[in-house]
Scaffold this active site. Structure first.
Site, short mmCIF file in Angstrom:
data_model
loop_
_atom_site.label_atom_id
_atom_site.label_comp_id
_atom_site.label_asym_id
_atom_site.label_seq_id
_atom_site.Cartn_x
_atom_site.Cartn_y
_atom_site.Cartn_z
N CYS A 1 63.20 91.59 9.28
CA CYS A 1 63.03 92.48 8.12
C CYS A 1 61.95 91.93 7.18
O CYS A 1 60.78 91.87 7.56
CB CYS A 1 64.36 92.72 7.42
SG CYS A 1 64.29 94.12 6.26
N HIS B 1 67.14 95.14 11.52
CA HIS B 1 68.13 94.08 11.44
C HIS B 1 68.91 94.01 12.75
O HIS B 1 69.82 94.82 12.96
CB HIS B 1 69.11 94.34 10.29
CG HIS B 1 68.53 94.14 8.94
ND1 HIS B 1 68.50 92.91 8.30
CD2 HIS B 1 67.93 95.02 8.09
CE1 HIS B 1 67.94 93.04 7.12
NE2 HIS B 1 67.57 94.30 6.96
N GLU C 1 71.25 91.98 13.47
CA GLU C 1 72.65 91.71 13.15
C GLU C 1 73.41 92.96 12.72
O GLU C 1 74.65 92.96 12.68
CB GLU C 1 72.77 90.62 12.08
CG GLU C 1 72.31 91.01 10.70
CD GLU C 1 70.80 90.93 10.50
OE1 GLU C 1 70.35 91.16 9.36
OE2 GLU C 1 70.06 90.65 11.47
#
Length: 201
Positions: free
Chosen positions: A79, A183, A185
């Site tokens: 990011c 992202h 995650e």
């Protein structure tokens, strides 16, 4: 040892937990010497470009990360971490980045019906195979939250794009340095697979 750089911006624990979920320990640190000792380095983050660069420079972590990249260690930006790799950003003025990948960071142009920030799931168009994509679906969906994106000076540095509404750099890759505008995650199975790929490079 995987090290996650802590410069005070972003939910670093969620990145750490994602690595743990795929069987790899990752240490969060703001110590330049720990970054130098790492075998793999992650530069994550959300927030303002200028504030992030100021903190990296204040702590000397900018130099430690640059040394990690130059030494050939696998390094990953996430990011804001992708944007910091570029030469300059035009977020709230013009600011110098790490200049590890030539190019500039710019804001999405306002237009009717286009919401900024770009937030939510989007499909990647993979332009070339890189280690991060091993075993990944041909058109994976990943989760974005950003108002700015990178314009790479060399198109060959762009490994995947996404559309909003025109194509923008979603993944960049140069040698041992890879970065995602999205992202991993927050991207469920696909994102975890990408972290697993990075961890075993």
């Amino acid at each position: 040892m995987i090290v996650i750089i802590d410069y005070g911006m972003g939910n670093l624990r969620s990145v750490q937990k994602a690595f743990e979920a795929v069987g790899h320990e990752a240490e969060i640190t703001a110590d330049p010497d720990r970054i130098r000792a790492a075998t793999r380095v992650v530069l994550p983050g959300v927030g303002a470009f200028a504030d992030a660069m100021a903190e990296l420079r204040r702590t000397g972590m900018d130099q430690a990360f640059t040394e990690a990249v130059q030494s050939g260690k696998p390094c990953l930006g996430v990011c804001l971490g992708l944007q910091l790799l570029f030469t300059t950003s035009h977020e709230d003025g013009e600011h110098q980045g790490l200049d590890l990948i030539p190019g500039e960071v710019v804001r999405f142009e306002p237009r009717p019906g286009l919401k900024v920030p770009h937030m939510g799931w989007n499909t990647l168009a993979i332009r070339r195979p890189i280690p991060l994509f091993e075993g990944i679906d041909a058109e994976p969906s990943v989760y974005f939250v950003h108002s700015y994106y990178a314009r790479a000076g060399d198109p060959d540095d762009v490994a995947a794009t996404a559309d909003y509404p025109e194509p923008f750099a979603a993944v960049v890759h140069r040698g041992n340095l890879t970065a995602c505008q999205f992202h991993p995650e927050k991207s469920q199975r696909v994102g975890l697979a990408m972290y697993a790929n990075f961890a075993r490079r």
